[in-house]
Design an enzyme around this catalytic site. Structure first.
Site, PDB file in Angstrom:
ATOM      1  N   ASP A 134      -3.925   5.665   7.456  1.00 51.81           N
ATOM      2  CA  ASP A 134      -2.999   6.939   6.949  1.00 51.81           C
ATOM      3  C   ASP A 134      -1.883   7.575   5.184  1.00 51.81           C
ATOM      4  O   ASP A 134      -1.994   8.243   6.125  1.00 51.81           O
ATOM      5  CB  ASP A 134      -2.570   7.006   8.694  1.00 51.81           C
ATOM      6  CG  ASP A 134      -1.542   5.357   8.458  1.00 51.81           C
ATOM      7  OD1 ASP A 134      -1.068   4.636   7.769  1.00 51.81           O
ATOM      8  OD2 ASP A 134      -1.046   5.250   9.645  1.00 51.81           O
ATOM      9  N   THR A 184       0.967  -1.146   0.078  1.00 47.94           N
ATOM     10  CA  THR A 184      -0.004  -0.179   0.232  1.00 47.94           C
ATOM     11  C   THR A 184       0.927   1.069   0.030  1.00 47.94           C
ATOM     12  O   THR A 184       0.752   2.113  -1.221  1.00 47.94           O
ATOM     13  CB  THR A 184      -1.130  -0.037   1.210  1.00 47.94           C
ATOM     14  OG1 THR A 184      -1.512  -1.235   1.134  1.00 47.94           O
ATOM     15  CG2 THR A 184      -1.595   1.001   1.372  1.00 47.94           C
TER      16      THR A 184
END
Length: 548
Positions: free
Chosen positions: A169, A86
């Site tokens: 985040d 990611t």
């Protein structure tokens, strides 16, 4: 590029804006009337290209099909780096740079010299606003060594705004760059929060959004399949024996709980309601920040996290993943309708991509006759240490895995007066005898540049001398490291992990059409820079996409 304090970025922006006449003169000549008012950058976390294509006939008229029928889409788009996770994906998208330049080599890594764990967006000097912050929480782009399209845009014209939103985040902070503003979902409260890196307190529109407790509206709401059972014949039925937990629809987040709380807020992000909540916050950001309302172009980045959670839990072949794609498709249709109304159909560019693809569950691959399986990382390291001890004497020579590479025990080597290259080469030899390992390369081979071999180019594009380990490992196709939480995963340089959608919509800037030539995600940033009339980010390695 090293990371800079945020106040220094703002000072540089103001000075350079004057020097450049607010025009981004290093880029192509594009008049204000030709620029989009808003770039809407959409990321579907963990979406393989094959899912979009396989379920195309079941898509709504104006969700994904807005891109496929009336936009430009690239049928052979890939990541060029090896560790398809990611954070590296989100760092690559708007910098146009591979991890060897962004410094974001994985979601987390261990310092090869100290063994300290480093999180990709961790920063102990910044805290979430109004929320508890743990040591490894992501709060700033400190570790990102490259600038983004948004950074260049704001330097050219400080009136431009860059807002980035995600359930994770890293999904917000990395596309937001050094000069944008990131908002991350907080499972503690069901709210989106920024950090003190960006501001001291949230603007009023954020407080107004949360005042109605929008997450709570989904408490015990039911996620049911969108279509009749027959429509899911091409995906795996629910409750496969290898599913780690649950595995069937309908689902009610919060079922069994007395009231909304952290368990519910975490669960809601694993349903289409999490996507709906994220898109609702994006709508609030458009209104609250007045995005796309003047001649200074803005960027809104929205990374939707749910698909990744579901694919980890049940696999991209599952009915749950299949239905979620269709649910998300309808949510995007509504979002585009609102963009048309608030920004104007011909005033924005929408781009959709993913941070990585996904492999099928090893058990599913085995059922299809493939060589597939799981590697127990702890047992692998134990076997390596046994083999290394036979050669070099007793000791814990291989310490841990970090960013798909083994970290070797440098203090022990110094004590025994052994060269790193000798221990690394023996580690590589032992790795190649392992059942699930396809290949391995030592630090010397990767950094030397003289050798070629399978996946070596992708590994070099991932490699950072100060952050990477000592022996890079690539598992065979359809093999993965065992996990107690993931039924399947991603992270390899194999095509099922590297191939993702790249979709553009904006009739004034991208005519409809399918493009079959191979392109890469690093090509998105220079393409958007050209559309915005600014220079490409300084570390960008891609080239503008061949838009129809």
């Amino acid at each position: 590029m090293k990371s800079f304090p945020r106040n220094l970025w703002h000072c540089l922006a103001a000075l350079l804006a004057v020097a450049l006449g607010l025009a981004g003169c290093a880029g192509p000549s594009v008049t204000a009337a030709e620029k989009p008012r808003l770039v809407v950058f959409l990321v579907v976390d963990g979406l393989p290209q094959r899912q979009v294509v396989d379920y195309r006939d079941q898509l709504a008229a104006d969700g994904f099909r807005r891109f496929l029928d009336r936009g430009a889409w690239f049928a052979n788009a890939h990541y060029g780096h090896a560790v398809t996770q990611t954070a590296p994906g989100h760092a690559t998208m708007l910098t146009g740079a591979y991890p060897h330049r962004t410094g974001i080599i994985a979601n987390e890594w261990r310092d090869p010299a100290t063994g300290e764990l480093e999180y990709n967006t961790g920063d102990s000097t910044a805290q979430y606003i109004g929320h508890k912050t743990d040591r490894l929480d992501g709060t700033s782009p400190k570790n990102l060594r490259a600038e983004t399209v948004g950074d260049v845009l704001r330097r050219a014209d400080p009136r431009s705004k860059v807002i980035a939103i995600s359930g994770k985040d890293r999904g917000a902070i990395l596309p937001g760059g050094h000069m944008g503003t990131a908002y991350m979902f907080q499972a503690q409260t069901g709210q989106f929060a920024s950090s003190t890196y960006y501001m001291k307190a949230h603007p009023q529109w954020v407080s107004d959004f949360h005042a109605t407790k929008p997450a709570d509206a989904y408490f015990r709401s039911e996620w049911r399949p969108l279509l009749d059972d027959a429509a899911y014949s091409r995906s795996l039925p629910d409750n496969q024996k290898w599913f780690p937990r649950g595995g069937s629809l309908p689902v009610k987040p919060g079922e069994g709980l007395e009231a909304p709380g952290p368990r519910f807020y975490s669960a809601v992000m694993r349903t289409p309601f999490g996507d709906a909540l994220t898109l609702a916050f994006a709508r609030a950001a458009i209104a609250g920040e007045q995005l796309g309302q003047d001649d200074a172009p803005d960027i809104l980045s929205v990374s939707l996290s749910t698909h990744d959670y579901l694919n980890h839990g049940y696999g991209p072949e599952s009915r749950i993943s299949h239905d979620h794609l269709l649910q998300l498709d309808r949510l995007l249709e509504g979002f585009f309708r609102d963009l048309d109304a608030t920004i104007g159909k011909d005033r924005y560019v929408a781009v959709l991509t993913a941070d990585h693809g996904f492999m099928a569950a090893p058990e599913y691959s085995q059922s299809q006759g493939r060589d597939a399986g799981r590697v127990n990382g702890g047992q692998l390291i134990a076997r390596l240490n046994a083999g290394l001890s036979e050669r070099f004497g007793a000791g814990k020579w291989a310490l841990t895995m970090s960013a798909q590479a083994l970290v070797l025990n440098r203090p022990l080597m110094a004590e025994r007066k052994l060269e790193l290259s000798a221990v690394a080469e023996e580690t590589r030899r032992l790795l190649l005898a392992e059942q699930g390992v396809a290949t391995a390369y030592t630090r010397a081979e990767i950094e030397g540049g003289s050798r070629s071999g399978p996946f070596l180019d992708q590994i070099r594009k991932t490699w950072d001398p100060t952050r990477s380990g000592d022996v890079a490992v690539v598992l065979k196709p359809y093999w993965m490291y065992s996990s107690s939480t993931s039924m399947t995963t991603h992270g390899s340089p194999h095509p099922y992990d590297t191939q993702v959608p790249i979709l553009f919509y904006g009739p004034r800037w991208a005519k409809p059409g399918r493009v079959d030539q191979r392109v890469e995600v690093v090509d998105i940033a220079p393409t958007l820079a050209r559309i915005l009339g600014i220079a490409a980010p300084s570390s960008a390695e891609g080239k503008p996409l061949p838009l129809p």
